[in-house]
Scaffold this active site. Structure first.
Site, PDB file in Angstrom:
ATOM      1  N   ASP A   1       3.678  -1.272  12.160  1.00 59.00           N
ATOM      2  CA  ASP A   1       3.732  -2.482  12.987  1.00 59.00           C
ATOM      3  C   ASP A   1       4.876  -3.442  12.644  1.00 59.00           C
ATOM      4  OD1 ASP A   1       2.750  -3.305  10.559  1.00 59.00           O
ATOM      5  OD2 ASP A   1       0.898  -4.180  11.336  1.00 59.00           O
TER       6      ASP A   1
ATOM      7  N   MET B   1      -7.534   2.873   9.658  1.00 61.28           N
ATOM      8  CA  MET B   1      -6.790   1.704   9.165  1.00 61.28           C
ATOM      9  C   MET B   1      -5.980   1.052  10.288  1.00 61.28           C
ATOM     10  SD  MET B   1      -5.514   2.405   5.301  1.00 61.28           S
ATOM     11  CE  MET B   1      -6.662   2.251   3.933  1.00 61.28           C
ATOM     12  N   GLY B   2      -5.553  -0.149  10.040  1.00 60.79           N
ATOM     13  CA  GLY B   2      -4.794  -0.937  11.023  1.00 60.79           C
ATOM     14  C   GLY B   2      -5.240  -2.375  10.905  1.00 60.79           C
ATOM     15  N   ARG B   3      -4.516  -3.110  10.060  1.00 60.76           N
ATOM     16  CA  ARG B   3      -4.947  -4.476   9.732  1.00 60.76           C
ATOM     17  C   ARG B   3      -4.806  -5.412  10.926  1.00 60.76           C
ATOM     18  NH1 ARG B   3      -1.135  -6.462   5.761  1.00 60.76           N
ATOM     19  NH2 ARG B   3      -2.188  -5.311   4.145  1.00 60.76           N
TER      20      ARG B   3
ATOM     21  N   ARG C   1      -3.958   7.639   3.706  1.00 59.06           N
ATOM     22  CA  ARG C   1      -2.758   7.311   2.935  1.00 59.06           C
ATOM     23  C   ARG C   1      -2.386   8.416   1.938  1.00 59.06           C
ATOM     24  NH1 ARG C   1      -3.426   1.230   1.993  1.00 59.06           N
ATOM     25  NH2 ARG C   1      -3.092   1.737  -0.187  1.00 59.06           N
TER      26      ARG C   1
ATOM     27  N   ASP D   1       5.783  -5.392   5.633  1.00 62.29           N
ATOM     28  CA  ASP D   1       6.176  -6.787   5.856  1.00 62.29           C
ATOM     29  C   ASP D   1       6.113  -7.637   4.581  1.00 62.29           C
ATOM     30  OD1 ASP D   1       3.442  -6.519   5.894  1.00 62.29           O
ATOM     31  OD2 ASP D   1       3.105  -7.922   7.542  1.00 62.29           O
TER      32      ASP D   1
ATOM     33  N   GLY E   1       0.846  -1.207   0.000  1.00 65.22           N
ATOM     34  CA  GLY E   1       0.000   0.000   0.000  1.00 65.22           C
ATOM     35  C   GLY E   1       0.870   1.242   0.000  1.00 65.22           C
TER      36      GLY E   1
ATOM     37  N   HIS F   1      -8.773   5.439   2.788  1.00 63.50           N
ATOM     38  CA  HIS F   1      -7.548   5.821   2.087  1.00 63.50           C
ATOM     39  C   HIS F   1      -7.205   7.295   2.215  1.00 63.50           C
ATOM     40  CE1 HIS F   1      -8.418   1.849   0.555  1.00 63.50           C
ATOM     41  NE2 HIS F   1      -7.131   1.759   0.292  1.00 63.50           N
TER      42      HIS F   1
ATOM     43  N   THR G   1       4.980   1.611   6.384  1.00 61.06           N
ATOM     44  CA  THR G   1       3.580   1.190   6.474  1.00 61.06           C
ATOM     45  C   THR G   1       2.872   2.125   7.436  1.00 61.06           C
ATOM     46  OG1 THR G   1       1.979  -0.424   7.309  1.00 61.06           O
ATOM     47  CG2 THR G   1       4.204  -0.665   8.150  1.00 61.06           C
ATOM     48  N   ILE G   2       1.737   2.622   7.027  1.00 56.27           N
ATOM     49  CA  ILE G   2       1.011   3.518   7.950  1.00 56.27           C
ATOM     50  C   ILE G   2       0.586   2.748   9.188  1.00 56.27           C
ATOM     51  CG2 ILE G   2       0.187   5.001   6.064  1.00 56.27           C
ATOM     52  CD1 ILE G   2      -2.682   3.936   6.943  1.00 56.27           C
ATOM     53  N   ASP G   3       0.533   1.411   9.092  1.00 58.66           N
ATOM     54  CA  ASP G   3       0.149   0.609  10.266  1.00 58.66           C
ATOM     55  C   ASP G   3       1.225   0.647  11.356  1.00 58.66           C
ATOM     56  OD1 ASP G   3      -2.021  -0.005   8.743  1.00 58.66           O
ATOM     57  OD2 ASP G   3      -1.627  -2.155   8.586  1.00 58.66           O
TER      58      ASP G   3
ATOM     59  N   GLU H   1      -9.794  -0.913  11.905  1.00 57.67           N
ATOM     60  CA  GLU H   1     -10.533  -1.777  10.970  1.00 57.67           C
ATOM     61  C   GLU H   1     -10.368  -3.270  11.277  1.00 57.67           C
ATOM     62  OE1 GLU H   1      -8.822  -1.191   7.048  1.00 57.67           O
ATOM     63  OE2 GLU H   1      -6.832  -1.729   7.792  1.00 57.67           O
TER      64      GLU H   1
ATOM     65  N   ARG I   1       0.593  -4.960  -5.030  1.00 61.38           N
ATOM     66  CA  ARG I   1       0.694  -6.024  -4.033  1.00 61.38           C
ATOM     67  C   ARG I   1       1.097  -7.353  -4.693  1.00 61.38           C
ATOM     68  NH1 ARG I   1      -0.816  -4.228   0.904  1.00 61.38           N
ATOM     69  NH2 ARG I   1      -2.339  -2.564   1.055  1.00 61.38           N
TER      70      ARG I   1
HETATM   71  O1  F6P Z   1      -1.135  -2.321   5.268  1.00 63.76           O
HETATM   72  C1  F6P Z   1      -1.447  -0.990   5.175  1.00 63.76           C
HETATM   73  C2  F6P Z   1      -2.902  -0.781   4.934  1.00 63.76           C
HETATM   74  O2  F6P Z   1      -3.053   0.610   4.824  1.00 63.76           O
HETATM   75  C3  F6P Z   1      -3.830  -1.411   5.969  1.00 63.76           C
HETATM   76  O3  F6P Z   1      -4.005  -0.597   7.091  1.00 63.76           O
HETATM   77  C4  F6P Z   1      -5.092  -1.602   5.186  1.00 63.76           C
HETATM   78  O4  F6P Z   1      -5.858  -2.668   5.684  1.00 63.76           O
HETATM   79  C5  F6P Z   1      -4.596  -1.919   3.826  1.00 63.76           C
HETATM   80  O5  F6P Z   1      -3.329  -1.342   3.703  1.00 63.76           O
HETATM   81  C6  F6P Z   1      -5.509  -1.437   2.721  1.00 63.76           C
HETATM   82  O6  F6P Z   1      -4.969  -1.793   1.499  1.00 63.76           O
HETATM   83  P1  F6P Z   1      -5.538  -1.456   0.062  1.00 63.76           P
HETATM   84  O7  F6P Z   1      -4.890  -0.180  -0.372  1.00 63.76           O
HETATM   85  O8  F6P Z   1      -5.120  -2.591  -0.763  1.00 63.76           O
HETATM   86  O9  F6P Z   1      -7.021  -1.265   0.173  1.00 63.76           O
END
Ligand code: F6P
Length: 349
Positions: A129, A169-171, A283, A103, A10, A280, A125-127, A222, A72
């Protein structure tokens, strides 16, 4: 020496700052630079490369997104994928690679390094983590978006009065929710690390109303799970949210945890409730000064590793400084929000 730069996974604000930093250090060292388009997708098939002369990275420091594009795509899913990527890079005279990503991207980089190709990483990563680093590019800007949204939502929530559910966000982790929620004055923060029963949410809302506070702001990551919300989320899953990407991740935004929570709150309390999914928006936009500075420090440090012929490594932030760890180290586990921060947020509930 010619090096390649790619951005994978992402996008995140600060990627261009990292590309610029890596490229500028490379030019200073007399290296040539190839930009690899669309992440690992650009290293498969016939490849998608472009020369990256100094003019190509001029003026990109404040820009969100990535001038290289991202994807991806996962070469580990392809038969002999790593060997193909390495052969294509070598065939194009690219003798070392800077892979900027989270990751997923870094797991491919680690496999390439183990296959003998010189690759270094930059954590993004914005997460926020990745393990072994206190900071990933994009996180600070995403938190800023959450804080601005909460400031705005406080105003409209108090005017009506309402419960506002804000999905961020935050997988797998709740860093954006926790830090954004704390800085934005959320009344309750729900994250994947620490389970909360729906009854606790209801109780919290009644307590606030009982104490004369007419509105509440709940931030939910999320990826947070709550038993009571499962039926509503299962409906979303049936509608296609279970589709997985090449790294096996579902699209959490489609599972609609925020929407499900908001619906259940209204049913259970009768309080008027609205949901905002920041998605998004977190992002996009120009990177914050913190993201720019760290993208710059880490991007330069990554190229220095290639210069020193130290591959299979990644510069990270440790104790506020740049440190270097093996690529495998940052992907070995997910870095979770600590209990201490969670307890801190509960002081303001
Ligand atoms: O891994 C970063 C992230 O921003 C997650 O927080 C989120 O679940 C995912 O990417 C969303 O990805 P996409 O851009 O494929 O919708």
């Amino acid at each position: 020496m010619r090096i390649g730069i790619l951005t994978g996974g992402g996008d995140a604000p600060g990627l261009n700052a990292a590309i610029r930093a890596a490229a500028r250090r490379a030019y200073q060292l007399g290296f040539q630079v190839t930009g690899i388009k669309n992440g690992w997708a650009g290293c498969l098939g016939r490849g998608d490369f472009e020369d990256l002369p100094p003019a190509a990275v001029r003026g990109i420091l404040p820009l969100g997104g990535t001038i290289l594009g991202t994807s991806r795509t996962n070469p580990l899913k392809e038969k002999d994928g790593i060997a193909k990527v390495v052969a294509l890079l070598r065939g194009n005279g690219i003798e070392g690679l800077v892979a900027i990503g989270g990751d997923d991207t870094l797991s491919v980089a680690a496999a390439m390094s183990e296959a003998g190709y010189p690759v270094v990483g930059v954590p993004k990563t914005i997460d926020n983590d990745l393990s072994s680093t206190e900071f990933c590019i994009g996180f600070d800007t995403a938190v800023g978006v959450v804080v601005e949204a909460l400031d705005r939502l406080h105003i409209t929530a108090s005017a009506h009065p309402r419960v506002m559910v804000v999905e961020v966000m935050g997988r797998d982790t709740g860093w954006v929710a926790m830090v954004g929620g704390l800085a934005g004055g959320a009344d309750m923060i729900i994250i994947p690390e620490f389970g909360v029963a729906f009854d606790e949410v209801v109780e919290h809302l009644h307590r606030r109303r009982g104490g004369g506070k007419d509105f509440s702001i709940i931030v939910i990551a999320e990826g947070a799970k709550m038993k009571d919300l499962e039926p509503a989320m299962a409906t979303a899953a049936a509608a296609g949210a279970e589709k997985r990407d090449a790294f096996g991740h579902v699209q959490l935004a489609k599972q609609g945890v925020g929407e499900a929570l908001s619906t259940r709150i209204e049913e259970a309390t009768g309080f008027e409730t609205r949901v905002t999914v920041l998605g998004h928006l977190q992002r996009g936009g120009s990177p914050s000064p913190v993201d720019r500075i760290w993208a710059t420090r880490l991007g330069v440090a990554a190229v220095d590793l290639l210069k020193d012929r130290r591959a299979g490594l990644i510069p990270v932030r440790k104790d506020g400084e740049v440190a270097v760890v093996p690529l495998r180290e940052v992907i070995k586990e997910t870095r979770h929000v600590p209990r201490e921060l969670y307890d801190l947020a509960r002081v303001f509930g």
